[in-house]
Design a protein around this motif. Structure first.
Motif, PDB file in Angstrom:
ATOM      1  N   HIS A   8       0.852  -1.185   0.000  1.00 25.33           N
ATOM      2  CA  HIS A   8       0.000   0.000   0.000  1.00 25.33           C
ATOM      3  C   HIS A   8       0.889   1.236   0.000  1.00 25.33           C
ATOM      4  CE1 HIS A   8      -3.749  -2.182   0.518  1.00 25.33           C
ATOM      5  NE2 HIS A   8      -3.175  -2.881   1.477  1.00 25.33           N
ATOM      6  N   LEU A  14       1.024   9.630   0.008  1.00 27.05           N
ATOM      7  CA  LEU A  14      -0.350  10.080  -0.114  1.00 27.05           C
ATOM      8  C   LEU A  14      -0.470  11.579   0.156  1.00 27.05           C
ATOM      9  CD1 LEU A  14      -2.414   7.196   1.547  1.00 27.05           C
ATOM     10  CD2 LEU A  14      -2.469   7.915  -0.847  1.00 27.05           C
ATOM     11  N   TYR A  17       0.989  13.436  -2.769  1.00 24.59           N
ATOM     12  CA  TYR A  17       0.082  13.384  -3.910  1.00 24.59           C
ATOM     13  C   TYR A  17      -1.106  14.330  -3.706  1.00 24.59           C
ATOM     14  CZ  TYR A  17      -3.260  11.596  -7.320  1.00 24.59           C
ATOM     15  OH  TYR A  17      -4.173  11.498  -8.346  1.00 24.59           O
ATOM     16  N   GLU A  31      -0.833   7.016  -9.036  1.00 26.96           N
ATOM     17  CA  GLU A  31      -2.158   7.046  -9.654  1.00 26.96           C
ATOM     18  C   GLU A  31      -2.564   5.673 -10.161  1.00 26.96           C
ATOM     19  OE1 GLU A  31      -1.801  10.150 -12.544  1.00 26.96           O
ATOM     20  OE2 GLU A  31      -2.460  11.704 -11.127  1.00 26.96           O
ATOM     21  N   HIS A  33      -1.662   2.841  -8.834  1.00 28.95           N
ATOM     22  CA  HIS A  33      -2.007   2.054  -7.649  1.00 28.95           C
ATOM     23  C   HIS A  33      -3.389   2.452  -7.116  1.00 28.95           C
ATOM     24  CE1 HIS A  33      -1.360  -0.295  -3.974  1.00 28.95           C
ATOM     25  NE2 HIS A  33      -1.887   0.741  -3.328  1.00 28.95           N
ATOM     26  N   LEU A  34      -3.662   3.745  -7.094  1.00 27.34           N
ATOM     27  CA  LEU A  34      -4.959   4.207  -6.591  1.00 27.34           C
ATOM     28  C   LEU A  34      -6.111   3.678  -7.442  1.00 27.34           C
ATOM     29  CD1 LEU A  34      -4.096   7.915  -5.714  1.00 27.34           C
ATOM     30  CD2 LEU A  34      -4.657   6.085  -4.097  1.00 27.34           C
ATOM     31  N   CYS A  37      -6.635   0.108  -5.911  1.00 29.63           N
ATOM     32  CA  CYS A  37      -6.581  -0.151  -4.466  1.00 29.63           C
ATOM     33  C   CYS A  37      -7.601   0.721  -3.741  1.00 29.63           C
ATOM     34  CB  CYS A  37      -5.174   0.115  -3.936  1.00 29.63           C
ATOM     35  SG  CYS A  37      -4.989  -0.252  -2.168  1.00 29.63           S
ATOM     36  N   CYS A  40      -6.372   2.388  -0.245  1.00 27.80           N
ATOM     37  CA  CYS A  40      -5.531   3.574  -0.414  1.00 27.80           C
ATOM     38  C   CYS A  40      -6.354   4.765  -0.890  1.00 27.80           C
ATOM     39  CB  CYS A  40      -4.386   3.278  -1.381  1.00 27.80           C
ATOM     40  SG  CYS A  40      -3.079   2.252  -0.665  1.00 27.80           S
ATOM     41  N   ARG A  41      -7.394   4.511  -1.679  1.00 30.22           N
ATOM     42  CA  ARG A  41      -8.263   5.617  -2.086  1.00 30.22           C
ATOM     43  C   ARG A  41      -8.993   6.193  -0.880  1.00 30.22           C
ATOM     44  NH1 ARG A  41      -9.502   2.201  -6.512  1.00 30.22           N
ATOM     45  NH2 ARG A  41     -11.551   1.677  -5.630  1.00 30.22           N
ATOM     46  N   LEU A  44      -6.634   8.268   0.903  1.00 28.31           N
ATOM     47  CA  LEU A  44      -6.406   9.510   0.176  1.00 28.31           C
ATOM     48  C   LEU A  44      -7.518  10.512   0.455  1.00 28.31           C
ATOM     49  CD1 LEU A  44      -4.857  11.206  -1.915  1.00 28.31           C
ATOM     50  CD2 LEU A  44      -6.230  10.088  -3.691  1.00 28.31           C
ATOM     51  N   TRP A  60      -7.721  12.140 -11.195  1.00 23.54           N
ATOM     52  CA  TRP A  60      -8.456  11.204 -12.051  1.00 23.54           C
ATOM     53  C   TRP A  60      -8.549  11.732 -13.474  1.00 23.54           C
ATOM     54  CZ3 TRP A  60      -8.549   6.540 -10.801  1.00 23.54           C
ATOM     55  CH2 TRP A  60      -8.710   6.134  -9.472  1.00 23.54           C
TER      56      TRP A  60
END
Length: 273
Positions: A8, A14, A17, A31, A33-34, A37, A40-41, A44, A60
């Motif tokens: 993670h 995070l 970002y 991005e 990974h997000l 996952c 992690c979102r 975030l 996004w």
């Protein structure tokens, strides 16, 4: 960050970002990974709630843009390497006469005519080679032929400039292929290059007639005229005097085309091309 199925994002990544402090390739890795996952979102969102919620939407948007961006083909990448602007490279790369299938067909045609000319008469090759750029120009424009026809109509570029750029690209590609095919006739010497000036002259004449008749009809008319001239004059066109006359005709036609450049941007030409 360790790339495994169970890893993670770290809190520092995070936060960086969320604050817009990351740069590629770390930004792209985060991005990517997000996108896969959910935990992690969720983390975030907690970070963003303490910063600016619009950063998530911006992130996004960058992911969507990266996924939807078209992948440049080999011709477009070559043009970009040569310093051609990306929008111009895209319009040129879409030219049907620069596609691999078209270039292979041209190469096969040239190889066949060169083989015939080597064992029969060199005029076979010298007469046929100038017609190939005409076919390329005719196949590069107009509804039903050009896949970017509608885009070219609304592109912030003059029709004459686009037409000229595509003609240069088509003639350049054919010149390289014709030059290689000429090597199959070493017994002819410098006369094996007798196709070049006619090729240039016929292309310019097609441009001259295009505003009135369209590129396809103009190319067909010029090609038919060239065939009649070859039959009538036999080998005289490929002598020094004949080549000089062709060069003079090409220069005169080019001067007229340059003076009539505005005719290519009329609605009439855009309709018939």
């Amino acid at each position: 960050m360790r790339h495994s199925a169970a890893w993670h994002l770290q809190d520092c990544d995070l936060h960086a970002y969320a604050g817009g402090e990351l740069g590629g390739p770390l930004l792209w890795s985060v991005e990517a990974h997000l996108a896969a996952c959910a935990p992690c979102r969720d983390r975030l969102h907690g970070c963003v709630s303490r910063t600016d919620p619009r950063l998530v939407e911006d992130g996004w948007a960058r992911v969507d843009a990266a996924l939807d961006a078209p992948v440049p083909g080999p011709v477009e990448r070559l043009l970009l390497l040569l310093g051609v602007p990306d929008h111009t490279a895209r319009l040129l790369a879409a030219t049907p006469a620069l596609r691999l299938s078209w270039l292979v067909a041209v190469a096969v045609t040239l190889a066949t005519t060169a083989a015939i000319a080597r064992f029969a008469d060199p005029i076979v090759f010298l007469a046929a080679a100038p017609l190939l750029p005409l076919a390329g120009v005719a196949a590069s424009f107009g509804p039903g032929i050009d896949p970017t026809y509608e885009m070219a109509l609304v592109a912030p570029m003059q029709s004459f400039r686009l037409l000229l750029l595509r003609c240069v690209a088509v003639v350049s590609a054919n010149t390289v292929l014709c030059g290689l095919a000429s090597l199959a006739m070493p017994h002819v010497g410098f006369g094996a290059a007798g196709w070049f000036l006619p090729s240039l002259a016929l292309t310019v004449l097609t441009l001259l007639l295009a505003p009135r008749f369209g590129t396809v009809a103009a190319a067909c008319a010029v090609g038919a005229g060239w065939a009649c001239l070859v039959v009538a004059a036999t080998g005289a066109l490929f002598t020094a005097a004949g080549q000089s006359g062709i060069a003079a005709a090409a220069a005169l036609a080019a001067a007229v085309v340059a003076r009539r450049a505005s005719a290519f941007d009329t609605s009439t030409f855009r309709r018939i091309r």
